[in-house]
Write an enzyme that holds these catalytic residues in place. Structure first.
Site, PDB file in Angstrom:
ATOM      1  CG  LEU A 158      -0.363   0.186   2.622  1.00 13.63           C
ATOM      2  CD1 LEU A 158       0.000   1.626   2.959  1.00 13.63           C
ATOM      3  CD2 LEU A 158      -1.366  -0.307   3.633  1.00 13.63           C
ATOM      4  CB  ALA A 220      14.959  -0.769  -5.269  1.00 14.57           C
ATOM      5  CB  CYS A 271       8.760   2.747   2.284  1.00 15.17           C
ATOM      6  SG  CYS A 271       7.498   2.235   3.455  1.00 15.17           S
TER       7      CYS A 271
END
Ligand code: NAD
Ligand code: UDX
Length: 452
Positions: A158, A220, A271
């Site tokens: 999410l 990434a 994140c």
């Protein structure tokens, strides 16, 4: 079934609220060591702002959705235990600044080993370095007294601000587990939970290591796209090309696709940076320095972009912002969230405070306490004022900086704002939200990222 989730944060809260909402047969208890957070989840003022979250929590709380600090009790009762605790970048010892700090995950594993009376399915929901499941398993199985635990990896994809939409209709749910009969049975149990609302073909199952690594890889790749377009934005500014037009032109190539090509003052959030550092550390650990350097460049480019923006503000304003009032519009790391972790605004404000600017900050959802905390200052600091709206922030200001793309900043009366600012009035659009030609017609000295 009884489901327990350890960690009532940005992931644990919304994710479990959605499971409870979609699976009325299961009882879901979210536990946390943070009493204030649990109290907030049980109040009308939830600790996480997400569009649509309030309604779902209100509809299910007290029915089959519970928030509690009774961690032991919830673990004992549960059939499935999700670990959704934070995994920040380590700030001490070996791997400081890069490796993931796994102490919270380890504490949870030890707690489960201590209090669980029978075997359970333990699900890694937190983002973890590849092969963490091995450590979790060893902790659970030492001293297991015949109890059998199955470890699954079920990373969460999410994005904040759209969490409820992402949970309701995910692109995919990923579940990794041991490829043994017991492991496959555990995977099937978790598949059945999600299958209550997610089409079966969107539930992918795999082995533990592939699942753990897929999460780091996804973040990434996403961050890499932003750094790539931000690198091009610098070239656009130097050459007169417009980065939005370049992004549109390349995004129509179906192999590239249009998403995640918005140039900005830099990506933030809890994140991307943390997970890429984690990936870089893993590559180094496994003797792959070239691969590590490749991914590290994504973060270096992001740092460059944040400071490049501050330098541009300074250069445009005659190389001095000392004693000038600068309005900061937006402090959250993106719109529709109250989360400020790694927000580009923190870095830009830090640069401007070093130049002794006076900052007038307004964000629709971030509290003054949070802003003070992020800037490392107390509420008496004379250089920072927190404002109740964008008009107050821009009154008598020399410049306005848009740092978060809140929809309300599109709808402001820029004529009125211009009239109450000092002249020449500068507007720096760090999110390319506004029409620069209209702003210039009003009289602003206006610039955006990669748009001259
Ligand atoms: P968070 O900091 O908002 O929440 C974590 C919670 O865990 C905190 O409330 C903390 O008090 C609690 N906690 C820590 N140790 C505990 C313990 N031993 N017992 C009980 N509770 C404990 O973090 P978050 O943003 O929800 O992220 C959680 C995990 O999910 C991280 O690994 C993160 O990388 C991952 N993730 C986050 C997002 C996101 O958008 N925030 C998206 C996908 C994945
Ligand atoms: C991200 C991932 O998208 C999500 O899948 C993962 O589970 C958690 O990390 P999040 O950090 O919540 O989600 O938000 P995201 O929408 O990815 O935005 C991250 C940052 O990138 C924000 O600061 C955003 O403004 C910025 N961004 C995003 C850009 O600068 N340009 C873009 O094109 C997209």
């Amino acid at each position: 079934m009884k489901i327990c989730c350890i960690g009532a944060g940005y992931v644990g809260g919304p994710t479990m609220a959605m499971i409870a909402h979609k699976c009325k047969d299961h009882a879901v208890t979210v536990v946390d060591i943070n009493q204030a957070r649990i109290d907030a989840w049980n109040s009308d003022d939830l600790p996480v702002f997400e569009p649509g979250l309030d309604d779902i929590v209100r509809a299910n709380r007290g029915e089959n959705l519970f928030f509690s600090t009774d961690i032991d009790g919830a673990i004992k009762e549960a059939d499935i235990i999700f670990l959704s605790v934070n995994t920040p970048t380590k700030t001490y010892g070996v791997g400081a600044g890069r490796a993931a700090d796994l102490r919270y995950v380890e504490k949870c594993a030890r707690k489960i080993a201590e209090v669980a009376e029978e075997g359970k399915i333990v699900v890694e929901k937190s983002t973890l370095p590849v092969r963490t499941a091995e450590s979790v398993k060893r902790i659970l199985e030492s001293n297991c007294n015949g109890r059998k635990f199955q470890i699954l990896s079920n990373p969460e994809f999410l994005a904040e601000g759209t969490a409820m939409q992402d949970l309701e209709a995910p692109d995919r749910v990923l579940i990794g587990g041991d490829q043994t009969p017991e492991g496959l049975a555990a995977i099937q149990k978790l598949v059945d939970v999600y299958a209550a609302w997610v089409p079966r073909e969107r539930i992918l199952t795999t082995n533990l290591w592939s699942s753990e690594l897929s999460k780091l890889t996804a973040n990434a790749f996403l961050a890499q796209r932003i750094s790539s377009i931000n690198a091009i934005s610098a070239l656009c500014e130097a050459t007169g090309a417009d980065v939005d037009e370049v992004a549109h032109a390349i995004g129509t190539d179906s192999r590239i696709g249009p998403k995640f090509l918005k140039a900005s003052v830099g990506f933030g959030g809890s994140c991307f940076q943390k997970d890429i550092y984690n990936l870089v550390y893993l590559c180094e650990h496994f003797g792959l320095p070239d691969v590590a350097a490749y991914w590290n460049a994504v973060i270096e480019m992001n740092d460059y972009q944040k400071h490049r923006f501050s330098r541009r503000v300074l250069a445009s304003m005659f190389n001095t912002v000392s004693d000038k009032k600068i309005a900061i519009l937006g402090f959250a790391f993106k719109k529709d969230t109250n989360d400020t972790r790694e927000s580009a605004a923190i870095y830009v404000c830090g640069d401007l405070l070093e130049e002794q600017a006076n900052l007038a900050i307004y964000d629709p959802k971030v509290s003054s306490e949070q802003i003070h905390k992020d800037l490392g200052i107390d509420s008496a600091n004379p250089y920072v004022t927190i404002c109740k709206d964008a008009y107050e922030a821009t009154k008598d200001a020399h410049a306005a900086l848009i740092l978060t793309e809140w929809d309300e900043f599109k709808a402001l009366d820029y004529q009125k704002i211009y009239e109450q600012m000092q002249l020449p009035a500068f507007l720096f659009d760090g999110r390319n939200l506004l029409d620069l030609s209209q702003l210039r017609e009003i009289g602003f000295e206006a610039s955006g990222i990669g748009r001259g």
